[in-house]
Design an enzyme around this catalytic site. Structure first.
Site, PDB file in Angstrom:
ATOM      1  CG  ASP A 193      -2.173   0.864   0.988  1.00 54.60           C
ATOM      2  OD1 ASP A 193      -3.259   0.294   0.864  1.00 54.60           O
ATOM      3  OD2 ASP A 193      -2.041   2.106   0.907  1.00 54.60           O
ATOM      4  CB  THR A 215     -13.076   0.241  -8.867  1.00 55.04           C
ATOM      5  OG1 THR A 215     -13.893  -0.690  -8.132  1.00 55.04           O
ATOM      6  CG2 THR A 215     -11.793  -0.442  -9.294  1.00 55.04           C
ATOM      7  CD  GLU A 261     -15.049  -8.333  -3.601  1.00 54.93           C
ATOM      8  OE1 GLU A 261     -15.525  -9.065  -2.710  1.00 54.93           O
ATOM      9  OE2 GLU A 261     -15.556  -7.262  -3.937  1.00 54.93           O
ATOM     10  CG  PHE A 262     -18.114 -13.554  -5.529  1.00 59.61           C
ATOM     11  CD1 PHE A 262     -19.038 -12.858  -6.292  1.00 59.61           C
ATOM     12  CD2 PHE A 262     -17.153 -14.314  -6.180  1.00 59.61           C
ATOM     13  CE1 PHE A 262     -19.017 -12.928  -7.677  1.00 59.61           C
ATOM     14  CE2 PHE A 262     -17.126 -14.391  -7.566  1.00 59.61           C
ATOM     15  CZ  PHE A 262     -18.054 -13.695  -8.321  1.00 59.61           C
ATOM     16  NE  ARG A 285     -21.893 -13.530   2.758  1.00 59.27           N
ATOM     17  CZ  ARG A 285     -22.488 -14.456   3.510  1.00 59.27           C
ATOM     18  NH1 ARG A 285     -23.784 -14.383   3.755  1.00 59.27           N
ATOM     19  NH2 ARG A 285     -21.775 -15.443   4.044  1.00 59.27           N
ATOM     20  CE  LYS A 288     -18.604  -8.271  -6.599  1.00 57.53           C
ATOM     21  NZ  LYS A 288     -17.368  -7.897  -5.970  1.00 57.53           N
ATOM     22  CG  ASN A 336     -22.249  -7.432  -6.077  1.00 58.62           C
ATOM     23  OD1 ASN A 336     -22.420  -8.453  -5.428  1.00 58.62           O
ATOM     24  ND2 ASN A 336     -21.171  -6.690  -5.943  1.00 58.62           N
ATOM     25  CB  CYS A 376     -20.583  -4.271  -3.246  1.00 59.82           C
ATOM     26  SG  CYS A 376     -18.998  -4.865  -2.627  1.00 59.82           S
ATOM     27  NE  ARG A 428     -16.657   1.691   1.501  1.00 57.62           N
ATOM     28  CZ  ARG A 428     -15.762   0.812   1.078  1.00 57.62           C
ATOM     29  NH1 ARG A 428     -15.058   1.070  -0.014  1.00 57.62           N
ATOM     30  NH2 ARG A 428     -15.569  -0.322   1.729  1.00 57.62           N
TER      31      ARG A 428
END
Length: 435
Positions: free
Chosen positions: A30, A86, A151-152, A154, A207, A211, A263, A331
């Protein structure tokens, strides 16, 4: 095997840590030196149950490390995962891919041998093609393949979702890359996890389609809840009745104040934009986005109605601020629209959330008063509003609540309590989709 994970946000940190739990050497990268320093001290930048313990164990075992030096992390890696943000771009709602493309450039400059470059971030269809073009333009001699591996996860159950997923999706046309990805997910092969290999563009679309379908189910049951209130039906019975149909399923049929989080809001917007760009508009998804945005604003009107049509000069107790329990993520949380509207209407808002108050301070009006616990929000309040269904709000001492409130009024936007029981206790109780 050795991998580099670019980005230590929700996806990157959880994925990198879980890969290290699989026995793979992982270096998480990072640019934020302060974040990396905190990770060295085992201070997590996000709240995710069990993550700190797993990070500590794998750091101690020597399989997991953190750095700001991307070049050093990438140069000997078998695979490099791009797990940067993103966010929705201002103006058109499309995903902002600037961080993805910047990472691709740095990866290109750092690779030393054959490398599988994996987009783990949620990216629109065709992003992998552009990542490949960027790397090839900077390093014509490089040996690499670009793979999509969405990715999935939660929030609140991300570790379990990674370690025991419903499926893994891998988009690649390269047999060499396929072998590397099979090796990375070898542990999941052993427990017979479904692993779907597709084309790269198909993987990218899976993906967004997944969603968006879930967001559509949420919006559908919310509109059915509104109809239930008008006709005197119970939305929970309706949801159970249709959810027992195997073609529909019972998940994501819980009425509430609208979806939020990192998401669904941005992914639905991004898919709408992609569809328009390809002249294949998704009218259903466009409607889902519009209905959900309107719903969050309408929830404040329910609170105002419960207070006799005006909240001017009144105090409102708000329980829960994050978009869901077991996370500190604010968010696109419904609380942002609800609290902002209440304050704009003249209310004083006292709020409590078990994990999200520090994040809330960045997004909610400065006038919000944050309290040490649920009960501290209630003295003199004209109404208590449950926005997020944290477990501790499911077992409130209701006699104590009634004694603290200026008037016994509760607006339950998550249907935590039973209307008949609340009536017996003397509460003016309002919920979603129940007569």
């Amino acid at each position: 095997m050795r991998i580099a994970m670019i980005g230590t946000g929700y996806v990157g940190l959880v994925s990198g840590t879980c890969f290290s739990e699989f026995g793979i050497d992982v270096v998480c990268v990072d640019k934020d030196a302060a974040k990396i320093e905190k990770l060295h001290q085992n201070i997590m930048p996000i709240y995710e149950p069990g993550l700190d313990d797993m990070v500590a164990a794998n750091v101690e075992a020597g399989r997991l490390s953190f750095t700001t030096d991307l070049k050093e992390a990438v140069k000997d890696a078998d695979a490099v995962f791009i797990a940067v943000g993103t966010p929705s771009r201002r103006g058109d709602g499309h995903a902002d891919l600037s961080y993805v493309y910047a990472a691709a450039e740095e990866i290109a400059d750092s690779m030393t041998g054959y490398t599988v470059v994996v987009t783990k971030s949620t990216v629109p269809v065709g992003t992998g093609d552009e990542v490949e073009r960027i790397i090839r333009a900077r390093r014509p001699d490089a040996q690499f393949d670009v793979v999509s591996n969405p990715e999935f996860l939660r929030e609140g159950s991300a570790i379990n979702d990674f370690m025991r997923p419903d499926r893994v999706v891998i988009g690649t046309e390269s047999e060499k890359a396929r072998k590397v990805m099979k090796q990375l997910y070898r542990v999941l092969y052993l427990i017979e996890t479904p692993i779907a290999f597709t084309s790269r563009r198909t993987s990218e679309l899976i993906k967004y389609a997944g969603n968006t379908f879930l967001a559509t189910k949420i919006t559908f049951i919310n509109e059915i809840a509104d109809l239930c209130e008008k006709v005197g039906a119970d939305v929970h019975d309706v949801a159970k009745g249709i959810g027992l149909d195997g073609r529909i399923g019972k998940k994501f049929l819980h009425p509430g104040p609208g979806y939020g989080g990192s998401c669904f809001p941005k992914d639905t917007l991004a898919l709408v934009k992609t569809a328009r760009d390809y002249n294949a508009p998704l009218r259903i998804v466009e409607t889902v986005v519009a209905v959900n945005e309107a719903r969050k604003k309408q929830m404040a009107e329910r609170v105002i109605a419960a207070c006799g049509g005006s909240v001017k000069g009144k105090t409102i107790s708000v329980l829960g601020l994050t978009f869901k329990p077991n996370t500190d993520d604010m968010r696109d949380s419904p609380s942002i629209d609800i609290v902002s509207a209440l304050i704009e209407a003249g209310a004083t808002v006292k709020a409590f959330d078990p994990e999200g108050m520090e994040e809330a301070k960045k997004l909610l009006p400065a006038a919000v008063e944050y309290c040490k616990d649920a009960y501290a929000t209630m003295p003199g309040a004209h109404c208590a509003v449950i926005i997020t269904e944290w477990n501790e709000f499911r077992a409130l001492d209701l006699k104590k609540v009634k004694s603290l409130l200026a008037q016994p009024s509760i607006v339950d936007l998550r249907n935590v309590y039973v209307p008949e029981e609340m009536a017996e206790l003397g509460f003016a109780y309002s919920s979603i989709g129940r007569p």
